[in-house]
Design an enzyme around this catalytic site. Structure first.
Site, PDB file in Angstrom:
ATOM      1  N   GLU A 108      11.780 -16.247 -23.763  1.00  0.00           N
ATOM      2  CA  GLU A 108      13.257 -16.533 -24.638  1.00  0.00           C
ATOM      3  C   GLU A 108      13.624 -15.395 -23.769  1.00  0.00           C
ATOM      4  O   GLU A 108      13.113 -13.915 -23.415  1.00  0.00           O
ATOM      5  CB  GLU A 108      11.648 -16.264 -25.703  1.00  0.00           C
ATOM      6  CG  GLU A 108      11.860 -17.848 -26.378  1.00  0.00           C
ATOM      7  CD  GLU A 108      13.236 -18.348 -26.982  1.00  0.00           C
ATOM      8  OE1 GLU A 108      13.748 -17.702 -27.161  1.00  0.00           O
ATOM      9  OE2 GLU A 108      12.597 -19.585 -25.857  1.00  0.00           O
ATOM     10  N   ASP A 131      -9.724 -12.341 -19.352  1.00  0.00           N
ATOM     11  CA  ASP A 131      -9.904 -11.282 -17.845  1.00  0.00           C
ATOM     12  C   ASP A 131     -10.030 -10.121 -18.113  1.00  0.00           C
ATOM     13  O   ASP A 131      -9.930  -8.916 -17.118  1.00  0.00           O
ATOM     14  CB  ASP A 131      -9.895 -12.328 -16.497  1.00  0.00           C
ATOM     15  CG  ASP A 131      -8.644 -12.471 -15.848  1.00  0.00           C
ATOM     16  OD1 ASP A 131      -7.374 -12.650 -16.514  1.00  0.00           O
ATOM     17  OD2 ASP A 131      -8.466 -12.501 -14.562  1.00  0.00           O
TER      18      ASP A 131
END
Length: 298
Positions: free
Chosen positions: A275, A218
């Site tokens: 991470e 979107d």
């Protein structure tokens, strides 16, 4: 399509490496021939992906966890190729967001199938000029510290237990910091905050439903501001992280924007796709329709 498997043998606490003969045999039944490489260090999956594309492979399969997916995404973005995922890691939040099965046989069928979806990616840029793409979720604040702790721990107890333990340990010592968040419309949200979640996907942290209504196509992030929460807030609200009901807490605000700039009185740890990548200040932006992903049939 010519298919290449990027395999993190250390994912899922080493189970992926031990199961490689089974994985290889199953993929071989479906494809006959395929290429593969084993990761040996940080960022190696990204290098293997780029080399596979240079060699003419058209689909790269990430065999590992969300960290492996993140590296493959950074290697494949912008190329005329597809990515597939065999979820073999601790968190598996990217796969959960896209309904990719955790059962091995079903996951192989999806990875080698014909159903494809084009999704957005996120990009984060640090003050140093370093940039990193991410597929699922980025964040600034305690989540960055949690990611750092979780990645230093054994994963043998699974994703949910690992991340929840890391979350609890970090929360006990965490001090909320004054944070400023600026969105694409120019609005500025400032005050003591615990976390800023920049979500392209729904799930994060080993099954926490941090952005229940986020869509991956979107052109905007779901941005969750977790304000000046207390220890008591954590005790009463933490179980609701797994259902998304935590969003009803009065100190939590949900916004939407294609860009997010985050700065803080003191540098806050950052993470993308679980991470650690550095510290604030940082700017996040959506990269629309940037990745072609193999998904289950509708």
């Amino acid at each position: 399509m010519k298919t290449y498997l990027v395999v993190n043998p250390n994912s899922s606490n080493g189970q992926t490496g031990r199961r490689w003969p089974e994985i290889s045999a199953e993929v071989g039944k479906a494809l006959g021939s395929f290429g593969h490489g084993f990761t040996e260090r940080a960022m190696h999956a990204e290098d293997l992906t780029r080399r596979a594309l240079e060699a003419g492979y058209e689909c790269v399969v990430a065999v590992g966890g969300d960290g492996t997916v993140n590296e493959v995404v950074n290697g494949i973005a912008g190329a005329d190729a597809e990515i597939a995922v065999l979820p073999c890691g601790t968190g598996q939040d990217f796969g959960r967001t896209h309904g990719i099965p955790t059962g091995f046989d079903d996951a192989v069928r999806v990875a080698l199938g014909d159903e494809m979806r084009t999704i957005d990616l996120g990009r984060v840029e640090l003050e140093s000029g370093t940039t990193r793409l991410f597929a699922n979720v980025g964040s600034a604040g305690m989540s960055g510290a949690v990611a750092r702790r979780a990645n230093s721990m054994t994963k043998r107890f699974g994703g949910r237990a690992t991340f929840f333990y890391a979350l609890t340990r970090e929360f006990l010592a965490w001090q909320n910091t004054r944070v400023a968040v600026e969105l694409a419309d120019g609005s500025r949200h400032e005050g003591p905050m615990h976390d800023v979640i920049v979500a392209n996907g729904n799930w994060h942290g080993g099954g926490m439903k941090l952005a229940p209504d986020a869509r991956q196509d979107d052109g905007a992030f779901d941005v969750v501001l977790i304000g000046d929460v207390t220890k008591l807030d954590f005790l009463t609200t933490a179980p609701k992280l797994y259902s998304g009901r935590y969003l009803s807490h009065p100190k939590v605000e949900l916004l939407r924007s294609p860009t997010v700039a985050i700065s803080a009185a003191e540098p806050l740890p950052l993470e993308v796709d679980g991470e650690p990548i550095g510290a604030t200040p940082a700017r996040f932006e959506v990269v629309p329709a940037a990745l072609r992903l193999r998904v289950p049939a509708a």
